[in-house]
Design a protein around this motif. Structure first.
Motif, short mmCIF file in Angstrom:
data_model
loop_
_atom_site.label_atom_id
_atom_site.label_comp_id
_atom_site.label_asym_id
_atom_site.label_seq_id
_atom_site.Cartn_x
_atom_site.Cartn_y
_atom_site.Cartn_z
N THR A 146 4.86 13.74 10.16
CA THR A 146 3.85 12.88 10.76
C THR A 146 2.48 13.53 10.82
O THR A 146 1.49 12.87 11.16
N GLY A 147 2.39 14.81 10.49
CA GLY A 147 1.09 15.46 10.40
C GLY A 147 0.55 15.53 8.99
O GLY A 147 -0.46 16.20 8.74
N HIS A 148 1.20 14.85 8.04
CA HIS A 148 0.75 14.90 6.64
C HIS A 148 -0.50 14.04 6.45
O HIS A 148 -0.59 12.93 6.98
N PRO A 149 -1.48 14.52 5.70
CA PRO A 149 -2.73 13.76 5.54
C PRO A 149 -2.56 12.37 4.96
O PRO A 149 -3.31 11.45 5.31
N LEU A 150 -1.58 12.18 4.07
CA LEU A 150 -1.42 10.85 3.47
C LEU A 150 -0.76 9.87 4.42
O LEU A 150 -0.88 8.65 4.25
N VAL A 151 -0.06 10.36 5.43
CA VAL A 151 0.43 9.47 6.48
C VAL A 151 -0.76 8.91 7.25
O VAL A 151 -0.84 7.71 7.54
N ARG A 152 -1.72 9.77 7.55
CA ARG A 152 -2.94 9.32 8.24
C ARG A 152 -3.78 8.40 7.34
O ARG A 152 -4.47 7.51 7.81
N GLN A 153 -3.70 8.63 6.02
CA GLN A 153 -4.39 7.74 5.09
C GLN A 153 -3.81 6.33 5.17
O GLN A 153 -4.55 5.35 5.21
N MET A 154 -2.48 6.23 5.21
CA MET A 154 -1.86 4.91 5.33
C MET A 154 -2.30 4.23 6.63
O MET A 154 -2.63 3.03 6.63
N ALA A 155 -2.30 4.98 7.73
CA ALA A 155 -2.70 4.41 9.01
C ALA A 155 -4.15 3.91 8.96
O ALA A 155 -4.46 2.84 9.49
N ALA A 156 -5.04 4.68 8.32
CA ALA A 156 -6.44 4.29 8.23
C ALA A 156 -6.61 3.03 7.38
O ALA A 156 -7.43 2.16 7.70
N MET A 157 -5.83 2.93 6.31
CA MET A 157 -5.92 1.76 5.45
C MET A 157 -5.44 0.50 6.18
O MET A 157 -6.02 -0.57 6.04
N VAL A 158 -4.37 0.64 6.95
CA VAL A 158 -3.89 -0.50 7.74
C VAL A 158 -4.95 -0.91 8.75
O VAL A 158 -5.27 -2.10 8.92
N LYS A 159 -5.53 0.06 9.45
CA LYS A 159 -6.53 -0.22 10.48
C LYS A 159 -7.76 -0.92 9.90
O LYS A 159 -8.34 -1.81 10.54
N LYS A 160 -8.16 -0.54 8.68
CA LYS A 160 -9.33 -1.14 8.04
C LYS A 160 -9.04 -2.51 7.45
O LYS A 160 -9.95 -3.18 6.95
N GLY A 161 -7.77 -2.94 7.47
CA GLY A 161 -7.41 -4.24 6.93
C GLY A 161 -7.23 -4.25 5.43
O GLY A 161 -7.20 -5.33 4.81
N MET A 162 -7.10 -3.10 4.79
CA MET A 162 -6.99 -3.03 3.34
C MET A 162 -5.68 -3.62 2.83
O MET A 162 -5.57 -4.00 1.66
N LEU A 163 -4.68 -3.73 3.70
CA LEU A 163 -3.40 -4.32 3.30
C LEU A 163 -3.30 -5.77 3.74
O LEU A 163 -2.37 -6.48 3.33
N GLY A 164 -4.24 -6.22 4.56
CA GLY A 164 -4.12 -7.54 5.15
C GLY A 164 -3.18 -7.50 6.34
O GLY A 164 -2.95 -6.45 6.94
N GLU A 165 -2.61 -8.64 6.68
CA GLU A 165 -1.66 -8.70 7.80
C GLU A 165 -0.31 -8.13 7.34
O GLU A 165 0.24 -8.55 6.32
N ILE A 166 0.22 -7.18 8.10
CA ILE A 166 1.47 -6.55 7.72
C ILE A 166 2.62 -7.54 7.87
O ILE A 166 2.77 -8.20 8.91
N ARG A 167 3.43 -7.63 6.79
CA ARG A 167 4.57 -8.54 6.78
C ARG A 167 5.91 -7.83 6.67
O ARG A 167 6.90 -8.27 7.27
N LEU A 168 5.97 -6.76 5.85
CA LEU A 168 7.24 -6.11 5.54
C LEU A 168 7.12 -4.61 5.77
O LEU A 168 6.13 -3.99 5.38
N VAL A 169 8.15 -4.03 6.39
CA VAL A 169 8.21 -2.59 6.64
C VAL A 169 9.54 -2.08 6.10
O VAL A 169 10.60 -2.51 6.55
N ASP A 170 9.48 -1.17 5.13
CA ASP A 170 10.69 -0.68 4.47
C ASP A 170 10.74 0.84 4.61
O ASP A 170 9.89 1.56 4.07
N LEU A 171 11.73 1.34 5.34
CA LEU A 171 11.80 2.75 5.71
C LEU A 171 13.14 3.34 5.29
O LEU A 171 14.18 2.69 5.40
#
Length: 405
Positions: A146-171
């Motif tokens: 959870t301290g990896h920089p690309l994890v924070r990149q994903m969070a920033a992209m979601v916050k900026k709306g770059m993905l739109g409204e989140i619909r699916l989460v696959d873990l």
């Protein structure tokens, strides 16, 4: 980019309980804490239930002989007598000991960094949270990548709306290292498959909590409403603890999710995969290719984003340690987590409430949420893999049975 310069006035005096020679996680903690010699200094330890083995191990780490203790109670008592006594203790012991050691440390005025899952019940978490608040202390929890920089990149992209409204989460977090029986299992493995020492779960608590917390970092605006957990004990001697589980999730914004955790995924050497899909685009990251983030915009070519590159968000670049030319891995992520916790401890000690208000680190709330998720998973699975309301608290009987297991 972070280059190791100090972010707190001086290194914290740090000790460990557990994490010795036969443990599986001790080195990860030391790698994280000591990557920057500006954040922590290892001064003492009670590394092993076998006191002689723990002493020998500590000497090989360079810890002074008179600060190597046979158990955590002795460590706390003896360090309290010193002007240069320990300030923060990492607990890297089996799950069933976390609560009692954490409580003892807090009562002695020591900050705590604890392995996950934090405790067995949400009630225990809430009790410890109240104690830590009353004593003005920090409880941190370690969640791998959870301290990896690309994890924070994903969070920033979601916050900026770059993905739109989140619909699916696959873990997913699976490996095959427990595909065989436990006949020749190591000490570090045997306690994980015993309900008396592991608690009410095996892989859900051991690796599933990592996945759950990472998804919370990326999707802080989304809350779970309901979930369904289906878990199996393919090695029957592990029952009632699961070595494989699937969890389906309904979120409050209408999104749906699925999670697969397993230690019997034969042939898999260990992999985590995270995919977040919105109305406009999707992002996907896996620890098997930790330097790359896949960004897929509907109707456009697939983009591969590389860590450390200037086109990334500031939230990602601020965490990068190696630069784009070199691999950013698990040790770097742990170092970031430990640094965040050190900054929280430093701010708490100085009474800097403003800093703590905006500072991110995996604290007691993150640990509590992980236990809340585990309680819901167990409640669903034990009811025949049915949908359950996420915020429903376990009955008094259920909580007592869990603590007595």
């Amino acid at each position: 980019m972070y280059n190791g310069e100090k972010r707190i006035d001086r290194p914290l005096r740090w000790g460990m309980v557990g994490g010795g020679r036969t443990g599986q996680v001790g080195y990860k903690h030391r790698t994280g804490a000591l990557r920057d010699n500006t954040a922590y200094r290892l001064v003492c330890g009670a590394f092993d239930l076998d006191a002689a083995r723990g002493r020998d191990f500590g000497l090989n780490l360079g810890v002074a002989e008179d600060r190597l203790y046979p158990d955590y109670k002795t460590l706390i008592a003896e360090e309290a007598k010193r002007e240069d006594g320990v300030e923060v203790v990492t607990i890297a012991t089996p799950n069933f000991t976390h609560y009692q050691i954490t409580r003892a440390c807090l009562e002695a005025g020591l900050h705590v960094i604890c392995e996950k899952p934090l405790f067995f019940t949400v009630a225990e978490c809430e009790e410890i949270a109240a104690l830590a608040e009353a004593r003005g202390l920090i409880v941190g929890v370690t969640y791998g990548f959870t301290g990896h920089p690309l994890v924070r990149q994903m969070a920033a992209m979601v916050k900026k709306g770059m993905l739109g409204e989140i619909r699916l989460v696959d873990l997913r977090y699976t490996h095959g290292f427990n595909a065989g029986d436990d006949a020749n299992a190591s000490e570090a493995q045997r306690w994980r498959t015993d309900p008396r020492t592991s608690g009410p779960t095996f892989v859900l608590g051991d690796i599933g909590t990592h996945v759950h917390y990472l998804s919370e970092i990326v999707l802080p605006h989304m809350k779970i409403e309901r979930l369904l957990c289906d878990r199996q004990s393919f090695i029957r001697s592990r029952a009632p603890l699961e070595d494989n589980a699937h969890v389906l999730t309904h979120y409050d914004n209408g999104a749906v999710g699925r999670l697969w955790v397993s230690s019997v995924d034969a042939g898999n050497m260990g992999s985590q995969r995270y995919r977040f899909v919105g109305s406009k685009a999707a992002v996907e990251w896996t620890d098997s290719r930790p330097d790359q983030l896949i960004y897929e915009v509907q109707g456009e070519p697939v983009r591969i984003l590389h860590h450390g590159m200037p086109y990334l968000e500031a939230e990602s670049l601020d965490l990068d340690r190696m630069g784009a030319l070199h691999t950013e891995g698990l040790g770097d992520s742990w170092a970031n987590i430990y640094l965040w916790i050190a900054q929280a401890i430093d701010a708490k000690s100085r009474g800097d409430a403003a800093f703590l208000e905006t500072h991110h680190y995996p604290g007691i709330e993150a640990g509590t949420e992980g236990v809340r998720w585990l309680e819901a998973c167990v409640r669903s699975a034990d009811a025949g893999s049915t949908w359950v309301d996420y915020d429903q608290a376990p009955t008094r009987t259920e909580a007592t049975e869990t603590q007595d297991a």
